[in-house]
Motif scaffolding. Sequence first.
Motif, PDB file in Angstrom:
ATOM      1  N   VAL A 121       0.829  -1.020  -0.075  1.00  0.00           N
ATOM      2  CA  VAL A 121      -0.137  -0.054  -0.004  1.00  0.00           C
ATOM      3  C   VAL A 121       0.955   1.373  -0.046  1.00  0.00           C
ATOM      4  N   ARG A 169      -0.772   0.513  -7.899  1.00  0.00           N
ATOM      5  CA  ARG A 169      -0.780   0.186  -6.586  1.00  0.00           C
ATOM      6  C   ARG A 169      -2.058   0.576  -5.777  1.00  0.00           C
ATOM      7  N   LYS A 170      -2.349   0.167  -4.642  1.00  0.00           N
ATOM      8  CA  LYS A 170      -3.335   0.808  -3.720  1.00  0.00           C
ATOM      9  C   LYS A 170      -2.892   1.789  -3.119  1.00  0.00           C
ATOM     10  N   THR A 171      -3.434   3.035  -3.142  1.00  0.00           N
ATOM     11  CA  THR A 171      -2.813   4.255  -2.699  1.00  0.00           C
ATOM     12  C   THR A 171      -3.913   4.988  -2.049  1.00  0.00           C
ATOM     13  N   ILE A 172      -3.292   5.469  -0.704  1.00  0.00           N
ATOM     14  CA  ILE A 172      -4.174   6.448   0.086  1.00  0.00           C
ATOM     15  C   ILE A 172      -3.386   7.694   0.344  1.00  0.00           C
ATOM     16  N   ALA A 231      -3.303  10.629  -7.568  1.00  0.00           N
ATOM     17  CA  ALA A 231      -4.141   9.641  -7.198  1.00  0.00           C
ATOM     18  C   ALA A 231      -4.344   8.854  -8.682  1.00  0.00           C
ATOM     19  N   ARG A 232      -4.688   9.443  -9.572  1.00  0.00           N
ATOM     20  CA  ARG A 232      -5.072   8.909 -10.932  1.00  0.00           C
ATOM     21  C   ARG A 232      -3.703   7.926 -11.481  1.00  0.00           C
ATOM     22  N   ARG A 253      -2.485   4.938  -8.484  1.00  0.00           N
ATOM     23  CA  ARG A 253      -3.692   3.732  -8.453  1.00  0.00           C
ATOM     24  C   ARG A 253      -3.659   2.843  -9.653  1.00  0.00           C
ATOM     25  N   ARG A 254      -3.116   3.398 -10.836  1.00  0.00           N
ATOM     26  CA  ARG A 254      -3.002   2.478 -11.862  1.00  0.00           C
ATOM     27  C   ARG A 254      -2.089   1.431 -11.408  1.00  0.00           C
TER      28      ARG A 254
END
Length: 257
Positions: free
Chosen positions: A46, A71-74, A64-65, A68-69
């Motif tokens: 993550v 990895r799971k990203t927060i 984010a775009r 998130r291509r």
Amino acid sequence: MSEWRKVRGVIRRADVVVEVVDARDPWGTRSSEVERLTDRLGKPLVIVVNKADLVPKAVLEKWARILRRERKTIFISAAKRLGTRYLWRALKESTNKRPVIVAVVGIPNVGKSTIINYLKGSHSVGTSPIPGFTRHVTRVRAAKWLRVLDTPGVIPRQPGELALISALRPEALDDPVPIATRFLELVAKKNPGLLKELYEVEWEGDPLTFLEKLARRRGFLGKGGTPLVEEAAKVVIRDWQTGRNTFYLEPEDYGLA
């Protein structure tokens, strides 16, 4: 045991890896070494983009775009406790294993320690050394279902690169001027007005001239009134590292769409 060896060992023992990056430069503060090792071991990873409060929302949405291509990203601000509930949720959803062992890794100064301390919080119950490691690597019970591996290990980078991405104190550099000049050129290309706002020194196209003027303005003078550009360079690097300089990079700066 080398610092990088500690990191590798912690990743091998973890069920989930949290890679902490800096919201002002998410792409540049990622670690290909960590991501390759995690993929090779088949472990979920993550990406936690920390210090999100320092970057406009529209820029975070672009990152984010991109991220998130892959990895799971927060996105969070650990210091201000913003978005941290998403971190807990991401960890719970990353694996069905219980308890889950999480390794928090990242280059220095991205906020890794703040995140580890947040996860430990008031729910943590003591610490225990990890067999086979030095006493500096511990496992913390952060919740009934969560264990956090805590290590001071760092990810290998070249000193100049580390300084430019906020991970090496300017006092640790043999010569801070080349790093400061590279950074000034980067800022000036994108937002020269920011330099004037921060330092009350006009950008005239030459980083050394800028550092000389900054040194004079701050009173960094040697014998005969010679401006101490090294001290001015340290100020520039330090302001970037501490967040006083709000400069940030966007996907376009890396040629990413």
